[in-house]
Design a protein around this motif. Structure first.
Motif, mmCIF file in Angstrom:
data_model
loop_
_atom_site.group_PDB
_atom_site.id
_atom_site.type_symbol
_atom_site.label_atom_id
_atom_site.label_comp_id
_atom_site.label_asym_id
_atom_site.label_seq_id
_atom_site.Cartn_x
_atom_site.Cartn_y
_atom_site.Cartn_z
ATOM 1 N N ASP A 35 0.724 -1.262 0.156
ATOM 2 C CA ASP A 35 0.129 -0.085 0.137
ATOM 3 C C ASP A 35 0.818 1.312 0.058
ATOM 4 O OD1 ASP A 35 -2.028 1.988 0.223
ATOM 5 O OD2 ASP A 35 -2.503 1.045 2.304
ATOM 6 N N TYR A 36 1.421 1.732 -1.168
ATOM 7 C CA TYR A 36 2.446 2.755 -1.361
ATOM 8 C C TYR A 36 2.048 3.976 -0.859
ATOM 9 C CZ TYR A 36 5.106 -0.634 -4.408
ATOM 10 O OH TYR A 36 5.608 -1.961 -4.566
ATOM 11 N N ALA A 37 0.539 4.203 -1.254
ATOM 12 C CA ALA A 37 0.176 5.518 -0.789
ATOM 13 C C ALA A 37 -0.413 5.507 0.489
ATOM 14 C CB ALA A 37 -0.814 6.146 -1.927
ATOM 15 N N ASN A 38 -0.438 4.424 1.134
ATOM 16 C CA ASN A 38 -1.031 4.519 2.664
ATOM 17 C C ASN A 38 -2.479 4.856 2.634
ATOM 18 O OD1 ASN A 38 -0.849 3.712 5.260
ATOM 19 N ND2 ASN A 38 -0.611 5.587 6.050
ATOM 20 N N VAL A 39 -3.254 4.178 1.534
ATOM 21 C CA VAL A 39 -4.648 4.479 1.478
ATOM 22 C C VAL A 39 -5.593 3.250 1.506
ATOM 23 C CG1 VAL A 39 -4.203 6.697 0.118
ATOM 24 C CG2 VAL A 39 -4.510 4.676 -1.153
ATOM 25 N N GLY A 40 -4.804 2.110 1.855
ATOM 26 C CA GLY A 40 -5.922 0.960 1.880
ATOM 27 C C GLY A 40 -5.981 0.190 0.539
ATOM 28 N N VAL A 41 -5.135 0.566 -0.432
ATOM 29 C CA VAL A 41 -5.163 -0.022 -1.612
ATOM 30 C C VAL A 41 -3.774 -0.444 -2.131
ATOM 31 C CG1 VAL A 41 -5.693 0.105 -4.092
ATOM 32 C CG2 VAL A 41 -7.058 1.456 -2.527
ATOM 33 N N LYS A 42 -3.439 -1.839 -2.356
ATOM 34 C CA LYS A 42 -2.178 -2.357 -2.457
ATOM 35 C C LYS A 42 -2.056 -2.181 -4.083
ATOM 36 C CE LYS A 42 -1.912 -5.411 1.389
ATOM 37 N NZ LYS A 42 -1.390 -6.564 1.804
ATOM 38 N N ASP A 43 -0.550 -2.205 -4.284
ATOM 39 C CA ASP A 43 -0.051 -2.124 -5.861
ATOM 40 C C ASP A 43 1.202 -2.842 -6.021
ATOM 41 O OD1 ASP A 43 -0.097 -1.350 -8.593
ATOM 42 O OD2 ASP A 43 -0.765 0.811 -8.206
ATOM 43 N N SER A 44 1.626 -2.801 -7.104
ATOM 44 C CA SER A 44 2.868 -3.629 -7.464
ATOM 45 C C SER A 44 3.880 -2.976 -8.359
ATOM 46 C CB SER A 44 2.616 -4.855 -7.844
ATOM 47 O OG SER A 44 3.883 -5.745 -8.421
ATOM 48 N N LEU A 45 5.130 -2.431 -7.687
ATOM 49 C CA LEU A 45 6.011 -1.880 -8.567
ATOM 50 C C LEU A 45 6.631 -2.725 -9.526
ATOM 51 C CD1 LEU A 45 7.872 0.606 -9.114
ATOM 52 C CD2 LEU A 45 9.332 0.003 -7.194
ATOM 53 N N ILE A 46 7.008 -4.057 -9.148
ATOM 54 C CA ILE A 46 7.630 -4.942 -9.796
ATOM 55 C C ILE A 46 6.605 -5.211 -11.105
ATOM 56 C CG2 ILE A 46 8.146 -7.460 -10.198
ATOM 57 C CD1 ILE A 46 10.095 -5.729 -8.570
ATOM 58 N N THR A 47 5.430 -5.238 -11.053
ATOM 59 C CA THR A 47 4.224 -5.472 -11.982
ATOM 60 C C THR A 47 4.408 -3.955 -13.245
ATOM 61 O OG1 THR A 47 2.733 -6.670 -11.045
ATOM 62 C CG2 THR A 47 1.943 -5.611 -12.647
ATOM 63 N N LYS A 48 4.417 -2.889 -12.288
ATOM 64 C CA LYS A 48 4.526 -1.611 -12.964
ATOM 65 C C LYS A 48 5.413 -1.774 -13.957
ATOM 66 C CE LYS A 48 0.512 0.089 -11.351
ATOM 67 N NZ LYS A 48 -0.623 -0.031 -12.134
ATOM 68 N N LEU A 49 6.756 -2.374 -13.708
ATOM 69 C CA LEU A 49 8.157 -2.314 -14.215
ATOM 70 C C LEU A 49 7.957 -3.258 -15.434
ATOM 71 C CD1 LEU A 49 10.440 -1.834 -11.399
ATOM 72 C CD2 LEU A 49 9.748 -0.064 -13.317
ATOM 73 N N GLY A 50 6.954 -4.026 -15.617
ATOM 74 C CA GLY A 50 6.734 -5.206 -16.693
ATOM 75 C C GLY A 50 7.032 -6.660 -16.050
ATOM 76 N N GLY A 51 6.974 -6.677 -14.654
ATOM 77 C CA GLY A 51 7.124 -8.084 -14.224
ATOM 78 C C GLY A 51 8.289 -8.522 -13.816
ATOM 79 N N PRO A 52 8.429 -9.582 -13.274
ATOM 80 C CA PRO A 52 9.754 -10.054 -12.729
ATOM 81 C C PRO A 52 11.004 -10.195 -13.467
ATOM 82 C CG PRO A 52 7.961 -11.571 -12.141
ATOM 83 C CD PRO A 52 7.459 -10.703 -13.015
#
Length: 265
Positions: A35-52
């Motif tokens: 939850d990067y923005a600390n708003v109760g919603v999780k996200d993924s930096l790895i996914t945003k970068l195109g995956g593993p």
């Protein structure tokens, strides 16, 4: 020109991640589900970068388009994280993975590695303008008079936040770090600052400095700044302000002994 794309090496990024956390695994990674923005919603930096990372591709060079860069920017500098001295779960993670995030900040947005730790503040309606007359401004900084004496100027290097155009990327502007200030206003005595009581409580630091900027100086603001501008108007200066144009204020008045010679104030 606005940034349209950015290229990086996923191998290099992951090497920096593992250098900060040698037992890093995707299955347990907070970079993959957080939850990067600390708003109760999780996200993924790895996914945003195109995956593993794909070892079969060596450096695994990847190019992200503008929309993808917007997503990455929103993770590195989420809106509303507050001042840099207020710790949030993500700011703690940013300190841990600062080299990896700094690598992205440099490759995508041409920033310094340390800029990944700064706060991202989205500015709406800001335009690049020039002063049409000499004017005085007031700012509050974390930088001490001693540090200012050494540096020789109020500089964007002391910035505690990055400025990001509304619906844009931090690299879209020619400048992205500023000295934030407000038009200087005094009480009826013409000396005492009217805003001295609140400046140090706005997250910009405790040292109050007033400075003069001459005609034709470049600034960013939502409006044209004149001698009649409201004292609440936020004005941002991209260029260094030599200390000869700066006075230290204590208790809302010029310090009895100035740490330097403000001959151009």
């Amino acid at each position: 020109m606005p940034i349209q794309s950015g290229t990086f090496s996923m191998k290099t990024f992951m090497e920096k991640v593992k250098s900060a956390n040698w037992h890093f695994t995707l299955s347990k990674s907070s970079l993959f589900d957080f939850d990067y923005a600390n708003v109760g919603v999780k996200d993924s930096l790895i996914t945003k970068l195109g995956g593993p990372y794909d070892k079969s591709k060596g450096a695994d060079q990847r190019t992200l388009n503008r929309a993808q860069l917007m997503d990455v920017q929103g993770i590195i500098w989420p809106v509303g994280v507050g001042a840099t001295d207020i710790k949030t779960p993500w700011t703690l993670k940013k300190e841990k993975y600062h080299s990896a995030l700094g690598y992205l900040a440099h490759e995508f947005f041409n920033l310094l590695e340390s800029d990944a730790l700064l706060v991202g503040t989205y500015k709406t309606g800001y335009s690049r303008r020039t002063l049409t007359q000499d004017l005085h401004f007031v700012t509050a900084k974390g930088v001490t008079p001693q540090e200012l004496t050494t540096s020789g100027s109020l500089s964007s290097s002391f910035a505690t936040e990055l400025c990001i155009p509304d619906q844009g990327l931090v690299g879209d502007w020619q400048e992205h770090k500023f000295t934030f200030s407000k038009p200087m206003a005094t009480k009826s005595d013409g000396i005492t600052l009217t805003s001295a009581g609140g400046l140090g409580k706005q997250g910009f630091g405790n040292n109050i400095y007033c400075f003069r900027r001459p005609n034709t100086t470049v600034y960013y603001c939502t409006q044209i700044v004149t001698a009649n501008s409201s004292a609440t108007t936020e004005v941002a200066f991209p260029d260094n302000i030599p200390i000869s144009y700066v006075k230290l204020y204590v208790g809302g008045r010029p310090a009895p002994v100035q740490p330097w010679n403000p001959s151009n104030f």
